[in-house]
Design a protein around this motif. Structure first.
Motif, PDB file in Angstrom:
ATOM      1  N   THR A  26       0.681  -1.292   0.071  1.00 37.19           N
ATOM      2  CA  THR A  26      -0.024  -0.186  -0.022  1.00 37.19           C
ATOM      3  C   THR A  26       0.919   1.196   0.058  1.00 37.19           C
ATOM      4  O   THR A  26       2.120   1.118   0.333  1.00 37.19           O
ATOM      5  CB  THR A  26      -0.866   0.116   1.062  1.00 37.19           C
ATOM      6  N   LYS A  27       0.302   2.494  -0.212  1.00 35.86           N
ATOM      7  CA  LYS A  27       0.906   3.658  -0.376  1.00 35.86           C
ATOM      8  C   LYS A  27       1.598   3.980   0.938  1.00 35.86           C
ATOM      9  O   LYS A  27       1.550   3.422   2.002  1.00 35.86           O
ATOM     10  CB  LYS A  27      -0.079   4.733  -0.860  1.00 35.86           C
ATOM     11  N   MET A  28       2.108   5.224   1.003  1.00 39.88           N
ATOM     12  CA  MET A  28       3.109   5.543   2.161  1.00 39.88           C
ATOM     13  C   MET A  28       2.137   6.320   3.356  1.00 39.88           C
ATOM     14  O   MET A  28       2.518   5.901   4.434  1.00 39.88           O
ATOM     15  CB  MET A  28       4.234   6.857   1.649  1.00 39.88           C
ATOM     16  N   PHE A  29       1.236   6.731   2.961  1.00 38.08           N
ATOM     17  CA  PHE A  29       0.403   7.608   4.094  1.00 38.08           C
ATOM     18  C   PHE A  29      -1.054   7.288   3.897  1.00 38.08           C
ATOM     19  O   PHE A  29      -1.877   7.895   4.659  1.00 38.08           O
ATOM     20  CB  PHE A  29       0.549   8.978   3.769  1.00 38.08           C
ATOM     21  N   CYS A  30      -1.322   6.171   3.074  1.00 42.24           N
ATOM     22  CA  CYS A  30      -2.900   5.807   3.083  1.00 42.24           C
ATOM     23  C   CYS A  30      -3.007   4.451   2.588  1.00 42.24           C
ATOM     24  O   CYS A  30      -1.933   3.423   2.439  1.00 42.24           O
ATOM     25  CB  CYS A  30      -3.664   6.582   1.976  1.00 42.24           C
ATOM     26  N   GLY A  31      -4.139   3.876   2.555  1.00 43.95           N
ATOM     27  CA  GLY A  31      -4.118   2.499   2.526  1.00 43.95           C
ATOM     28  C   GLY A  31      -4.340   1.947   0.930  1.00 43.95           C
ATOM     29  O   GLY A  31      -4.684   0.720   0.544  1.00 43.95           O
ATOM     30  N   CYS A  32      -4.101   2.820   0.086  1.00 47.28           N
ATOM     31  CA  CYS A  32      -4.648   2.586  -1.499  1.00 47.28           C
ATOM     32  C   CYS A  32      -3.542   1.685  -2.053  1.00 47.28           C
ATOM     33  O   CYS A  32      -2.171   1.588  -1.626  1.00 47.28           O
ATOM     34  CB  CYS A  32      -4.430   3.826  -2.319  1.00 47.28           C
ATOM     35  N   LYS A  33      -3.854   0.811  -2.860  1.00 49.38           N
ATOM     36  CA  LYS A  33      -2.812  -0.096  -3.523  1.00 49.38           C
ATOM     37  C   LYS A  33      -1.731   0.351  -4.440  1.00 49.38           C
ATOM     38  O   LYS A  33      -2.200   1.727  -4.747  1.00 49.38           O
ATOM     39  CB  LYS A  33      -3.915  -1.281  -4.154  1.00 49.38           C
ATOM     40  N   GLN A  43      -6.571   3.539  -8.076  1.00 48.68           N
ATOM     41  CA  GLN A  43      -6.116   3.442  -6.673  1.00 48.68           C
ATOM     42  C   GLN A  43      -5.629   4.715  -6.027  1.00 48.68           C
ATOM     43  O   GLN A  43      -4.507   5.233  -5.730  1.00 48.68           O
ATOM     44  CB  GLN A  43      -4.668   2.596  -6.918  1.00 48.68           C
ATOM     45  N   VAL A  44      -6.837   5.341  -5.695  1.00 49.25           N
ATOM     46  CA  VAL A  44      -6.791   6.830  -4.815  1.00 49.25           C
ATOM     47  C   VAL A  44      -7.805   6.676  -3.917  1.00 49.25           C
ATOM     48  O   VAL A  44      -8.668   6.166  -3.655  1.00 49.25           O
ATOM     49  CB  VAL A  44      -7.000   7.826  -6.025  1.00 49.25           C
ATOM     50  N   CYS A  45      -7.594   7.751  -2.948  1.00 47.17           N
ATOM     51  CA  CYS A  45      -8.606   7.953  -1.733  1.00 47.17           C
ATOM     52  C   CYS A  45      -8.314   9.374  -1.542  1.00 47.17           C
ATOM     53  O   CYS A  45      -7.508  10.177  -1.898  1.00 47.17           O
ATOM     54  CB  CYS A  45      -8.230   6.780  -0.866  1.00 47.17           C
ATOM     55  N   PRO A  46      -9.373   9.815  -0.322  1.00 44.83           N
ATOM     56  CA  PRO A  46      -9.243  11.346   0.019  1.00 44.83           C
ATOM     57  C   PRO A  46      -7.871  11.612   0.478  1.00 44.83           C
ATOM     58  O   PRO A  46      -7.299  12.669   0.270  1.00 44.83           O
ATOM     59  CB  PRO A  46     -10.240  11.334   1.221  1.00 44.83           C
ATOM     60  N   VAL A  47      -7.048  10.528   0.879  1.00 45.69           N
ATOM     61  CA  VAL A  47      -5.664  11.208   1.592  1.00 45.69           C
ATOM     62  C   VAL A  47      -4.871  11.377   0.440  1.00 45.69           C
ATOM     63  O   VAL A  47      -4.326  12.504   0.546  1.00 45.69           O
ATOM     64  CB  VAL A  47      -5.105   9.930   2.424  1.00 45.69           C
ATOM     65  N   CYS A  48      -4.701  10.574  -0.443  1.00 47.72           N
ATOM     66  CA  CYS A  48      -3.584  10.609  -1.453  1.00 47.72           C
ATOM     67  C   CYS A  48      -3.896  11.580  -2.463  1.00 47.72           C
ATOM     68  O   CYS A  48      -3.302  12.170  -3.362  1.00 47.72           O
ATOM     69  CB  CYS A  48      -3.139   9.314  -2.269  1.00 47.72           C
ATOM     70  N   LEU A  49      -5.255  11.928  -2.645  1.00 52.25           N
ATOM     71  CA  LEU A  49      -5.962  12.846  -3.426  1.00 52.25           C
ATOM     72  C   LEU A  49      -6.017  14.444  -2.387  1.00 52.25           C
ATOM     73  O   LEU A  49      -6.251  15.559  -3.242  1.00 52.25           O
ATOM     74  CB  LEU A  49      -7.248  12.790  -3.781  1.00 52.25           C
TER      75      LEU A  49
HETATM   76 ZN   LIG Z   1      -4.914   6.913  -1.151  1.00 48.56          ZN
END
Ligand SMILES: [Zn+2]
Length: 493
Positions: A26-33, A43-49
């Motif tokens: 998963t990414k460095m600061f969120c759970g995205c693949k 493969q995005v979420c509110p944190v990495c966006l």
């Molecule tokens: Zn994310």
């Protein structure tokens, strides 16, 4: 001035900054693949966006991998450090800052030893720090894929937030004409070390390892010159070419009384030279400050000790061990390492080939193909198991060298395993004595003069008949068997 003349006049100083994309799930600061090649923006979420109010949480696996890289590079590991915000504005960076590290890197003061032309050089490591990758921008509608002439630009944020480790060397002076080779050897060694840790696939051609090369020139006894930074050099060969071409370019300017400007430059794969990019920002332009949304990183010394104890065998020690096992010279081992063939040969031997047999195919036919196609040896299209199977067919007398190369061509082309390709292409050595005897008799009948010579005891003349039989069997006979058969049919043996 020639390259050698330049280096009798100027002294080069090089430095390398290498980015390694970690292979965390998963990414460095969120759970995205982090799967490579997924549909854009899936493969995005509110944190990495970076949507308002989203808060990052550090990925322990990313921190662990960074510490292991630091330990393998002989670094000190910080007992307490913080992430920092690096502020700059890029369309493919959703936060418009990058979470990175500035004055508190996780790992400092290490080194890597490399050997070039039988001599060892120590490259100092200034720092190893953790940061996140940006997204990717795609410019479409233009001829070149660059922004110039494009009608629109598309952004894919799948890569945004994937952990990146940046490894920065100290400036390395005093290398003279060998600076390009030593830069390349350093990147190769770094790649092998990181690969041995299993924290990244370190594939330069896919961008999971990317190198920026700093180069400057100065006159002996004078201060170091202004450096340029050549960005995103994407193969080992290009590292060497980028340093060499930048030395030649800068010497040309300095010799005419010109000045070198601090700037980033882009390496041109096609021409092997560098083109100007943007003028280089300095640290103050980035307005770094400690990241307020993340807690400090304070790795427990007992945990760090456990990580240190569990480091794998160093690639250099492993090479020394394998060199003895395989019974080859240091120079031969160096070329195996430079070709990226150590593991491939090791796995081929594990699959049942002899060391000499395994090395012959990887360093010969397959290295030639990889070079022609400009791909890594591992991506040439044959696996260690297939190479071992090919060599077994040769050892069993089912293929001779020429036929084996033909079979390998089919394997690389995706026609299947060696035994399948041998059958499909009809390449098996002819061991059918009846068919061979007929071919031999035909050759004798067609060449009565030569046959007479052989009957008179001039056995060396048999070569011409062997050649004729090999021709009619399309190279699929075993030359020694043919020769024995000719002599016996002529009553000489
Ligand atoms: Zn994310």
């Amino acid at each position: 001035m020639t390259y050698d003349e330049i280096l009798t006049k100027y002294e080069p100083v090089i430095g390398l900054e290498t980015h390694v994309e970690l292979g965390t799930r998963t990414k460095m600061f969120c759970g995205c693949k982090t799967d490579f090649g997924a549909e854009p923006n899936t493969q995005v979420c509110p944190v990495c966006l970076a949507l308002p109010g989203a808060l990052p949480v550090a990925n322990r696996a990313g921190i662990e991998a960074t510490i292991r890289i630091g330990l393998a590079l002989n670094c000190d590991i910080a007992e307490w450090c913080r992430m920092a915000r690096k502020n700059y504005f890029y369309p493919d960076m959703p936060k418009n800052f990058q979470t990175s590290q500035y004055d508190e890197p996780l790992c400092t003061e290490g080194y890597v030893d490399v050997t070039v032309d039988g001599k060892e050089y120590r490259i100092g490591i200034e720092r190893v720090h953790l940061e996140e990758d940006t997204g990717k921008t795609l410019h479409v509608g233009g001829a070149t894929g660059r922004i110039h002439g494009a009608t629109e630009s598309l952004v894919d944020y799948n890569r945004a937030g994937i952990p990146l480790v940046e490894i920065v060397t100290k400036p390395v002076p005093g290398l003279g004409t060998l600076a390009p080779e030593i830069a390349k050897a350093y990147v190769a060694e770094l790649r092998d070390i990181v690969r041995s840790l299993g924290v990244s696939d370190v594939r330069m051609e896919q961008g999971s390892m990317r190198c920026d090369v700093n180069t400057s020139l100065n006159l002996p006894g004078e201060e170091w010159g202004t450096r340029t930074e050549t960005k995103n050099v994407n193969s080992l060969r290009s590292v060497e070419r980028a340093v060499r071409s930048e030395i030649i370019r800068q010497a040309g300017i300095l010799d005419e009384g010109g000045k070198i400007f601090q700037e980033t430059r882009h390496f041109q794969e096609t021409t092997g030279d560098t083109r100007p990019g943007r003028s280089k920002e300095t640290a103050t332009d980035y307005r770094y400050f400690p990241e307020p949304d993340l807690v400090p990183i304070a790795p427990d010394p007992a945990w760090v000790a456990t990580l240190r104890d569990s480091l794998p065998e160093k690639p250099s020690s492993k090479r020394a061990r394998l060199r003895l096992d395989w019974g080859i010279s240091e120079i031969d081992m160096q070329s195996v390492a430079n070709a990226g063939a150590v593991e491939l040969i090791e796995e081929t031997i594990a699959a049942g080939a002899s060391p000499a047999g395994a090395r012959k195919w990887w360093m010969g036919e397959l290295a030639r193909r990889a070079n022609e196609q400009d791909v890594d040896l591992a991506a040439v299209g044959a696996t260690p198991a297939q190479v071992a199977a090919l060599q077994k067919l040769v050892d069993a007398g089912k293929l001779n060298d020429k036929l084996a190369r033909n079979v390998l061509e089919g394997v690389v082309a995706g026609e299947g395993d060696p035994a399948d390709v041998m059958i499909k292409r009809g390449l098996e050595v002819v061991n059918d004595t009846g068919a061979l005897t007929a071919a031999v008799d035909e050759a004798i009948a067609a060449n009565p003069d030569i046959a007479a010579k052989i009957r008179d005891g001039k056995v060396a003349a048999a070569g011409a008949l062997v050649g004729a039989v090999m021709k009619t069997t399309r190279g699929q006979a075993d030359a020694k068997t043919v020769r024995d058969l000719i002599l016996s049919r002529l009553g000489v043996s």
